[in-house]
Design a protein around this motif. Sequence first.
Motif, mmCIF file in Angstrom:
data_model
loop_
_atom_site.group_PDB
_atom_site.id
_atom_site.type_symbol
_atom_site.label_atom_id
_atom_site.label_comp_id
_atom_site.label_asym_id
_atom_site.label_seq_id
_atom_site.Cartn_x
_atom_site.Cartn_y
_atom_site.Cartn_z
ATOM 1 N N GLU A 186 1.080 -15.930 -1.440
ATOM 2 C CA GLU A 186 -0.174 -16.455 -0.891
ATOM 3 C C GLU A 186 -0.200 -16.462 0.633
ATOM 4 O OE1 GLU A 186 -2.874 -17.247 -3.095
ATOM 5 O OE2 GLU A 186 -1.339 -16.085 -4.140
ATOM 6 N N ALA A 187 0.893 -16.046 1.243
ATOM 7 C CA ALA A 187 0.993 -16.148 2.701
ATOM 8 C C ALA A 187 0.137 -15.112 3.433
ATOM 9 C CB ALA A 187 2.461 -16.010 3.126
ATOM 10 N N LYS A 188 -0.238 -14.034 2.756
ATOM 11 C CA LYS A 188 -0.949 -12.953 3.437
ATOM 12 C C LYS A 188 -2.160 -12.513 2.629
ATOM 13 C CE LYS A 188 -0.293 -8.353 5.472
ATOM 14 N NZ LYS A 188 0.649 -7.225 5.666
ATOM 15 N N ARG A 189 -3.292 -12.349 3.312
ATOM 16 C CA ARG A 189 -4.525 -11.907 2.672
ATOM 17 C C ARG A 189 -4.437 -10.429 2.303
ATOM 18 N NH1 ARG A 189 -8.975 -13.708 -0.153
ATOM 19 N NH2 ARG A 189 -10.812 -12.424 0.268
ATOM 20 N N VAL A 190 -4.828 -10.094 1.079
ATOM 21 C CA VAL A 190 -4.835 -8.711 0.607
ATOM 22 C C VAL A 190 -6.212 -8.116 0.851
ATOM 23 C CG1 VAL A 190 -4.621 -7.224 -1.426
ATOM 24 C CG2 VAL A 190 -3.083 -9.179 -1.136
ATOM 25 N N GLU A 191 -6.243 -6.960 1.496
ATOM 26 C CA GLU A 191 -7.508 -6.307 1.827
ATOM 27 C C GLU A 191 -7.738 -5.083 0.936
ATOM 28 O OE1 GLU A 191 -9.570 -7.671 3.787
ATOM 29 O OE2 GLU A 191 -8.273 -9.161 4.760
ATOM 30 N N PHE A 192 -9.005 -4.858 0.589
ATOM 31 C CA PHE A 192 -9.377 -3.710 -0.231
ATOM 32 C C PHE A 192 -10.136 -2.700 0.627
ATOM 33 C CE2 PHE A 192 -8.571 -7.009 -3.291
ATOM 34 C CZ PHE A 192 -8.057 -6.359 -4.398
ATOM 35 N N ASP A 193 -9.397 -1.940 1.402
ATOM 36 C CA ASP A 193 -9.988 -0.909 2.248
ATOM 37 C C ASP A 193 -9.923 0.417 1.494
ATOM 38 O OD1 ASP A 193 -9.670 1.420 4.247
ATOM 39 O OD2 ASP A 193 -10.453 -0.196 5.513
ATOM 40 N N ILE A 194 -11.076 0.957 1.130
ATOM 41 C CA ILE A 194 -11.109 2.145 0.275
ATOM 42 C C ILE A 194 -10.373 3.317 0.917
ATOM 43 C CG2 ILE A 194 -12.627 3.917 -0.712
ATOM 44 C CD1 ILE A 194 -14.627 1.795 -1.398
ATOM 45 N N ASP A 195 -10.619 3.562 2.188
ATOM 46 C CA ASP A 195 -9.979 4.707 2.851
ATOM 47 C C ASP A 195 -8.462 4.547 2.870
ATOM 48 O OD1 ASP A 195 -12.420 5.902 3.303
ATOM 49 O OD2 ASP A 195 -12.644 5.067 5.319
ATOM 50 N N GLN A 196 -8.008 3.338 3.152
ATOM 51 C CA GLN A 196 -6.569 3.100 3.193
ATOM 52 C C GLN A 196 -5.951 3.254 1.798
ATOM 53 O OE1 GLN A 196 -5.208 -0.901 4.261
ATOM 54 N NE2 GLN A 196 -3.669 0.025 5.591
ATOM 55 N N MET A 197 -6.613 2.720 0.788
ATOM 56 C CA MET A 197 -6.100 2.817 -0.578
ATOM 57 C C MET A 197 -6.064 4.268 -1.051
ATOM 58 S SD MET A 197 -8.226 -0.473 -1.998
ATOM 59 C CE MET A 197 -7.744 -0.384 -3.708
ATOM 60 N N ARG A 200 -5.128 -4.507 -6.432
ATOM 61 C CA ARG A 200 -5.138 -3.445 -5.422
ATOM 62 C C ARG A 200 -4.146 -2.348 -5.811
ATOM 63 N NH1 ARG A 200 -2.983 -1.214 -1.001
ATOM 64 N NH2 ARG A 200 -4.315 -0.802 0.820
ATOM 65 N N GLN A 201 -2.951 -2.745 -6.202
ATOM 66 C CA GLN A 201 -1.949 -1.761 -6.629
ATOM 67 C C GLN A 201 -2.453 -0.968 -7.829
ATOM 68 O OE1 GLN A 201 1.793 -3.776 -7.340
ATOM 69 N NE2 GLN A 201 1.631 -4.904 -5.417
ATOM 70 N N ARG A 202 -3.163 -1.660 -8.712
ATOM 71 C CA ARG A 202 -3.687 -0.985 -9.901
ATOM 72 C C ARG A 202 -4.707 0.088 -9.525
ATOM 73 N NH1 ARG A 202 -7.651 -1.200 -13.875
ATOM 74 N NH2 ARG A 202 -6.792 -0.713 -15.952
ATOM 75 N N VAL A 203 -5.597 -0.220 -8.599
ATOM 76 C CA VAL A 203 -6.601 0.758 -8.176
ATOM 77 C C VAL A 203 -5.922 1.955 -7.509
ATOM 78 C CG1 VAL A 203 -8.554 1.187 -6.640
ATOM 79 C CG2 VAL A 203 -8.470 -0.915 -7.984
ATOM 80 N N VAL A 204 -4.943 1.702 -6.650
ATOM 81 C CA VAL A 204 -4.213 2.806 -6.009
ATOM 82 C C VAL A 204 -3.533 3.673 -7.076
ATOM 83 C CG1 VAL A 204 -2.276 3.399 -4.493
ATOM 84 C CG2 VAL A 204 -3.872 1.588 -3.826
ATOM 85 N N ARG A 205 -2.971 3.031 -8.080
ATOM 86 C CA ARG A 205 -2.304 3.773 -9.156
ATOM 87 C C ARG A 205 -3.302 4.620 -9.939
ATOM 88 N NH1 ARG A 205 -2.012 2.141 -14.031
ATOM 89 N NH2 ARG A 205 -2.146 -0.092 -13.586
ATOM 90 N N LEU A 206 -4.476 4.055 -10.225
ATOM 91 C CA LEU A 206 -5.502 4.825 -10.922
ATOM 92 C C LEU A 206 -5.933 6.028 -10.087
ATOM 93 C CD1 LEU A 206 -7.723 1.897 -12.283
ATOM 94 C CD2 LEU A 206 -6.258 3.401 -13.650
ATOM 95 N N LEU A 207 -6.128 5.820 -8.802
ATOM 96 C CA LEU A 207 -6.502 6.926 -7.922
ATOM 97 C C LEU A 207 -5.405 7.983 -7.886
ATOM 98 C CD1 LEU A 207 -8.027 4.924 -4.920
ATOM 99 C CD2 LEU A 207 -9.286 6.340 -6.548
ATOM 100 N N ARG A 208 -4.156 7.543 -7.805
ATOM 101 C CA ARG A 208 -3.027 8.484 -7.758
ATOM 102 C C ARG A 208 -2.973 9.316 -9.027
ATOM 103 N NH1 ARG A 208 0.839 10.415 -10.615
ATOM 104 N NH2 ARG A 208 1.583 8.387 -11.280
ATOM 105 N N ASN A 209 -3.126 8.672 -10.176
ATOM 106 C CA ASN A 209 -3.082 9.398 -11.438
ATOM 107 C C ASN A 209 -4.259 10.362 -11.561
ATOM 108 O OD1 ASN A 209 -0.900 8.598 -13.607
ATOM 109 N ND2 ASN A 209 -1.321 6.746 -12.421
#
Length: 423
Positions: free
Chosen positions: A33-44, A90-99
């Motif tokens: 919880e110490a760090k905010r997770v960001e959903f930046d489409i270009d970065q992901m 976020r990790q899940r979306v990156v994984r879906l994009l990678r696959n």
Amino acid sequence: MGSVVPDIADIDFDDLTSPQLTDIQRQVLEFTEAKRVEFDIDQMFGEAVEQAGVGDDVDDSDGFADRLAAHLAAIEADEGLRELTRSTLRQRVVRLLRNRLSLTELLKRYPEIESIPIEKPFIVVGMPRSGTTHLVNLIAADPRRRALPYWESQDPIPARGQGPGIVGVDPRYARARAEHDALMASAPVVAAMHDRFPEAIEEEVELLDLDLASYVLEWHARAPDWRDYYLALDQTRHYAYMRKVLQALTFLRGPRTWILKSPQHCEQLGPLMATFPDATVAFTHRDPVAVVQSAITMMAYSDRLRRTSIDPAWLLDYWSDRVHRLLSACVRDRDIVPAERSIDVSFHHLNGNEMPVLEEFYRRGGIELTPQVRARFQRYLDGNPRGKHGRIRYDLQRHFGVSADELRARFDFYFDRFDVRPE
């Protein structure tokens, strides 16, 4: 083999709606919880390209970018998610994009993949806790059938250069095993609810989500906007995409005859049968009270780590409505599937009566049930008795403020249509 949770003959959640966290759980949350997770489409997307080791060629002719934006917007709209959950999503979306990128690249190299037939699949359709998992794992014991283990559902297409190492272990399996071990350490009771150990047979709806067109997000976040968006999609083209993923998996390690299952198919029987017109379908049926109470109890237990607070009333309202929608669609569309290639299996007839059910199912599918396969089925049944990982003691009134009879009354239409016994 699945992990066994010790000393769980009966599991009673005294703290379901007011959780008392363990030391491990508190440490996990303090760290995440110490760090905010960001959903930046270009970065992901950049991360996905790097992981895939391929070019950034994404075909957006079918509006994939719009679905991705809607998917992320639905996550961001859920203000009760902990950063731990946001990170997981976020990790899940990156994984879906990678696959998705890896699949596109694989199809370019081997265009013959899209000519591979998916021959006479067996498909199990029904709600969670209605016997679907039991039945699909049982049929998967037939070595002539291709099934989708959990580890493969999460990473269906290997990235280039990421094959098994010197000891022959697929890195995708190793990741799934590490994630499962971490889950068992932080939330061990999950095994009694739905143990998704790496080898367990999983739903192909995870493959559909490579196209960002499934109901999966609803299980991870409170996303009514995504539900409405998903239900408005023309699922025929998205099921066609899922079939393409199945063709790729067949190409990678065969065979061509699949056993599939998902509750989502209840409300997508038209697209399902358009995609797999020669399928044989087993519909499983159970008292919706058992389905809803299991789903919302599991969600409430998981929410102790996933969310900043637990809202039992929201869980009851949303998931009783969601199950109602799924079952209403199933009642409406059941006859889309030809009677000669389908069966209806009542939960109260399934336990201990599996072999006659399988005999009839295979007969309707036109597939021989050999003595060798029968023996494999029996070994699976002997090794996987009901309640293997313990039984949950549900208490709808105490935890959710509704009686079983009150909840059951919402589903009279379902009892009228199918042989379902109140439990």
